[in-house]
Write an enzyme that holds these catalytic residues in place. Structure first.
Site, PDB file in Angstrom:
ATOM      1  N   ALA A  65      32.866 -41.021  69.673  1.00 33.29           N
ATOM      2  CA  ALA A  65      31.399 -41.393  69.910  1.00 33.29           C
ATOM      3  C   ALA A  65      31.541 -42.721  69.199  1.00 33.29           C
ATOM      4  O   ALA A  65      31.886 -43.303  68.248  1.00 33.29           O
ATOM      5  CB  ALA A  65      30.682 -40.419  69.325  1.00 33.29           C
ATOM      6  N   GLY A 108      35.235 -37.960  69.731  1.00 35.69           N
ATOM      7  CA  GLY A 108      34.732 -37.731  71.125  1.00 35.69           C
ATOM      8  C   GLY A 108      35.759 -38.155  72.210  1.00 35.69           C
ATOM      9  O   GLY A 108      35.801 -37.486  73.262  1.00 35.69           O
ATOM     10  N   GLU A 111      38.083 -35.246  72.523  1.00 38.71           N
ATOM     11  CA  GLU A 111      37.256 -34.165  73.129  1.00 38.71           C
ATOM     12  C   GLU A 111      37.162 -34.367  74.636  1.00 38.71           C
ATOM     13  O   GLU A 111      37.089 -33.598  75.434  1.00 38.71           O
ATOM     14  CB  GLU A 111      35.931 -34.009  72.368  1.00 38.71           C
ATOM     15  N   GLU A 131      36.088 -37.078  62.674  1.00 40.59           N
ATOM     16  CA  GLU A 131      34.644 -36.889  62.051  1.00 40.59           C
ATOM     17  C   GLU A 131      34.402 -36.649  60.516  1.00 40.59           C
ATOM     18  O   GLU A 131      33.406 -36.718  60.159  1.00 40.59           O
ATOM     19  CB  GLU A 131      34.002 -35.668  63.042  1.00 40.59           C
TER      20      GLU A 131
HETATM   21  N1  CO8 Z   1      32.046 -46.401  67.497  1.00 38.45           N
HETATM   22  C1  CO8 Z   1      31.767 -47.645  67.327  1.00 38.45           C
HETATM   23  N2  CO8 Z   1      32.711 -48.785  67.232  1.00 38.45           N
HETATM   24  C2  CO8 Z   1      33.903 -48.662  67.013  1.00 38.45           C
HETATM   25  C3  CO8 Z   1      34.512 -47.025  66.982  1.00 38.45           C
HETATM   26  C4  CO8 Z   1      33.514 -46.041  67.205  1.00 38.45           C
HETATM   27  N3  CO8 Z   1      34.069 -45.002  67.076  1.00 38.45           N
HETATM   28  N4  CO8 Z   1      35.814 -47.286  66.820  1.00 38.45           N
HETATM   29  C5  CO8 Z   1      36.003 -48.628  66.685  1.00 38.45           C
HETATM   30  N5  CO8 Z   1      34.815 -49.237  66.824  1.00 38.45           N
HETATM   31  C6  CO8 Z   1      34.816 -50.790  66.963  1.00 38.45           C
HETATM   32  C7  CO8 Z   1      35.009 -51.405  65.613  1.00 38.45           C
HETATM   33  O1  CO8 Z   1      33.762 -51.186  64.804  1.00 38.45           O
HETATM   34  C8  CO8 Z   1      35.415 -52.764  65.632  1.00 38.45           C
HETATM   35  O2  CO8 Z   1      34.290 -53.536  66.260  1.00 38.45           O
HETATM   36  P1  CO8 Z   1      33.972 -54.970  65.260  1.00 38.45           P
HETATM   37  O3  CO8 Z   1      35.162 -55.856  65.949  1.00 38.45           O
HETATM   38  O4  CO8 Z   1      32.783 -55.246  65.915  1.00 38.45           O
HETATM   39  O5  CO8 Z   1      34.111 -54.934  63.919  1.00 38.45           O
HETATM   40  C9  CO8 Z   1      36.329 -52.690  67.103  1.00 38.45           C
HETATM   41  O6  CO8 Z   1      36.053 -51.396  67.591  1.00 38.45           O
HETATM   42  C10 CO8 Z   1      37.544 -52.634  66.815  1.00 38.45           C
HETATM   43  O7  CO8 Z   1      37.990 -51.448  65.695  1.00 38.45           O
HETATM   44  P2  CO8 Z   1      38.810 -51.784  64.339  1.00 38.45           P
HETATM   45  O8  CO8 Z   1      38.672 -53.216  63.842  1.00 38.45           O
HETATM   46  O9  CO8 Z   1      38.390 -50.752  63.468  1.00 38.45           O
HETATM   47  O10 CO8 Z   1      40.183 -51.819  65.092  1.00 38.45           O
HETATM   48  P3  CO8 Z   1      41.705 -51.065  64.024  1.00 38.45           P
HETATM   49  O11 CO8 Z   1      42.887 -51.401  64.988  1.00 38.45           O
HETATM   50  O12 CO8 Z   1      41.753 -51.690  62.870  1.00 38.45           O
HETATM   51  O13 CO8 Z   1      41.459 -49.724  64.162  1.00 38.45           O
HETATM   52  C11 CO8 Z   1      40.867 -47.258  64.483  1.00 38.45           C
HETATM   53  C12 CO8 Z   1      41.294 -48.821  64.887  1.00 38.45           C
HETATM   54  C13 CO8 Z   1      41.620 -46.748  63.521  1.00 38.45           C
HETATM   55  C14 CO8 Z   1      40.529 -46.532  65.917  1.00 38.45           C
HETATM   56  C15 CO8 Z   1      39.488 -47.579  63.938  1.00 38.45           C
HETATM   57  O14 CO8 Z   1      38.452 -48.531  64.881  1.00 38.45           O
HETATM   58  C16 CO8 Z   1      38.635 -46.575  63.713  1.00 38.45           C
HETATM   59  O15 CO8 Z   1      38.860 -45.702  62.719  1.00 38.45           O
HETATM   60  N6  CO8 Z   1      37.539 -46.123  64.546  1.00 38.45           N
HETATM   61  C17 CO8 Z   1      36.585 -44.806  64.261  1.00 38.45           C
HETATM   62  C18 CO8 Z   1      37.404 -43.568  64.545  1.00 38.45           C
HETATM   63  C19 CO8 Z   1      36.600 -42.536  64.558  1.00 38.45           C
HETATM   64  O16 CO8 Z   1      36.074 -42.200  63.435  1.00 38.45           O
HETATM   65  N7  CO8 Z   1      36.119 -41.765  65.655  1.00 38.45           N
HETATM   66  C20 CO8 Z   1      35.324 -40.499  65.574  1.00 38.45           C
HETATM   67  C21 CO8 Z   1      33.744 -40.952  65.798  1.00 38.45           C
HETATM   68  S1  CO8 Z   1      32.656 -39.724  65.625  1.00 38.45           S
HETATM   69  C22 CO8 Z   1      32.947 -38.823  67.119  1.00 38.45           C
HETATM   70  O17 CO8 Z   1      33.661 -38.872  67.889  1.00 38.45           O
HETATM   71  C23 CO8 Z   1      32.014 -37.462  66.960  1.00 38.45           C
HETATM   72  C24 CO8 Z   1      32.051 -36.615  68.440  1.00 38.45           C
HETATM   73  C25 CO8 Z   1      30.988 -35.956  68.697  1.00 38.45           C
HETATM   74  C26 CO8 Z   1      29.846 -36.680  69.394  1.00 38.45           C
HETATM   75  C27 CO8 Z   1      30.567 -37.102  70.766  1.00 38.45           C
HETATM   76  C28 CO8 Z   1      29.581 -37.918  71.379  1.00 38.45           C
HETATM   77  C29 CO8 Z   1      30.088 -38.883  72.373  1.00 38.45           C
END
Ligand code: CO8
Length: 257
Positions: A65, A108, A111, A131
């Site tokens: 998400a 998400g 999911e 999460e």
């Molecule tokens: N949301 C918003 N932005 C994101 C997300 C995300 N989930 N994941 C990555 N991005 C963005 C980063 O902020 C970054 O943006 P910017 O360049 O502006 O800083 C860009 O994408 C590239 O990401 P990274 O620089 O972090 O890339 P890396 O290769 O270093 O890392 C990862 C990749 C490991 C995937 C890392 O981006 C990460 O950990 N992302 C978050 C993963 C996460 O925690 N996901 C769970 C989110 S919570 C959720 O899904 C709840 C589900 C229930 C609700 C469902 C509703 C849809």
């Protein structure tokens, strides 16, 4: 509807939807959800489409998400607006959906892949429910579908530690149907979808409905449901055609009737 967060195309009888927010690793925000539900609804009603593929990019199916969209949400807003409730529309699509996953399928994203009917993964795929690292838990079915699909031990491991599992582990534990080299992912998924689309559409849809029933009811009720729908298939011209073609040693020509 013009789409900004997804790319939609058709490949013969297959509807292909690519999640397309590369700047955010395809993080799932409400605009993307609205477009995805619209595109899925259009394909579901289009008689020329027999199956659907949802995919992302080489780097990410979807990294979850959109955290930036959720960050400032409070309880009353989340509850009153039934935040993420519209994701329930995806599993209600009646035609088969294949998730073609490369790279991150997190939160998400994992999911959404599980809402599809099966997952074909590239070697690069990584699945996880991180999460817990953000101070929340899965909210789009992660705790429930993972527990049913891969069992309590792995579901607890993923949801409580937030670790990722690779494609091979995901295949071993039954989350993923097939693992293929990355460069073959889309072709493999489209071929599988085209194969499905070559069969009788009502039979395909009833098969999807019946397998899904196994996750919602008792074995006795599920078996009864299966038998009743099986009986009903003898009312289809496609059953006559399929069995006649077998006897005649020819390829059947299904009419979706
Ligand atoms: N949301 C918003 N932005 C994101 C997300 C995300 N989930 N994941 C990555 N991005 C963005 C980063 O902020 C970054 O943006 P910017 O360049 O502006 O800083 C860009 O994408 C590239 O990401 P990274 O620089 O972090 O890339 P890396 O290769 O270093 O890392 C990862 C990749 C490991 C995937 C890392 O981006 C990460 O950990 N992302 C978050 C993963 C996460 O925690 N996901 C769970 C989110 S919570 C959720 O899904 C709840 C589900 C229930 C609700 C469902 C509703 C849809």
């Amino acid at each position: 509807m013009a789409y900004e967060n997804i790319i939609v195309e058709t490949r013969g009888p297959v509807g292909l939807i690519r999640l397309n927010r590369p700047q955010a690793l395809n993080a799932l925000n409400s605009a993307l959800l609205g477009e995805l539900n619209d595109a899925l609804g259009v394909f579901d009603l289009d008689g020329r489409i027999g199956a659907i593929v949802i995919t992302g990019s080489e780097k990410a199916f979807a990294a979850g998400a959109d955290i930036k969209e959720m960050q400032s949400l409070d309880f009353v807003d989340a509850y009153m607006k039934d935040f993420i409730g519209d994701w329930e529309k995806v599993p209600r699509i009646r035609k088969p959906i294949i998730a073609a996953v490369a790279g991150y399928a997190l939160g998400g994203g994992c999911e959404l892949a599980m809402m599809c009917d099966f997952i074909i993964a590239a070697k690069t795929a990584k699945f996880g429910q991180p999460e817990i690292t953000l101070g929340v838990m899965p909210g789009m079915g992660g705790t429930q579908r993972l527990a049913r699909f891969i069992g309590k031990a792995k579901a607890m491991d993923l949801c409580l530690t937030g670790r990722m599992m690779d494609a091979d582990e995901a295949e071993r534990c039954g989350l993923v149907a097939r693992v293929v080299p990355s460069q073959e992912l889309i072709e493999e998924a489209i071929n599988a979808a085209a194969k499905i689309a070559s069969f009788s559409q009502p039979v395909v849809m009833m098969t999807k409905e019946t397998v899904n029933r196994a996750y919602e009811t008792t074995l006795t009720e599920g078996l009864r449901f299966e038998r009743r729908l099986f009986h009903s298939m003898f009312a289809l011209e496609d059953q006559k055609e399929g069995m006649a073609a077998f006897s005649d040693k020819r390829t059947p020509s299904f009419k979706n009737r």
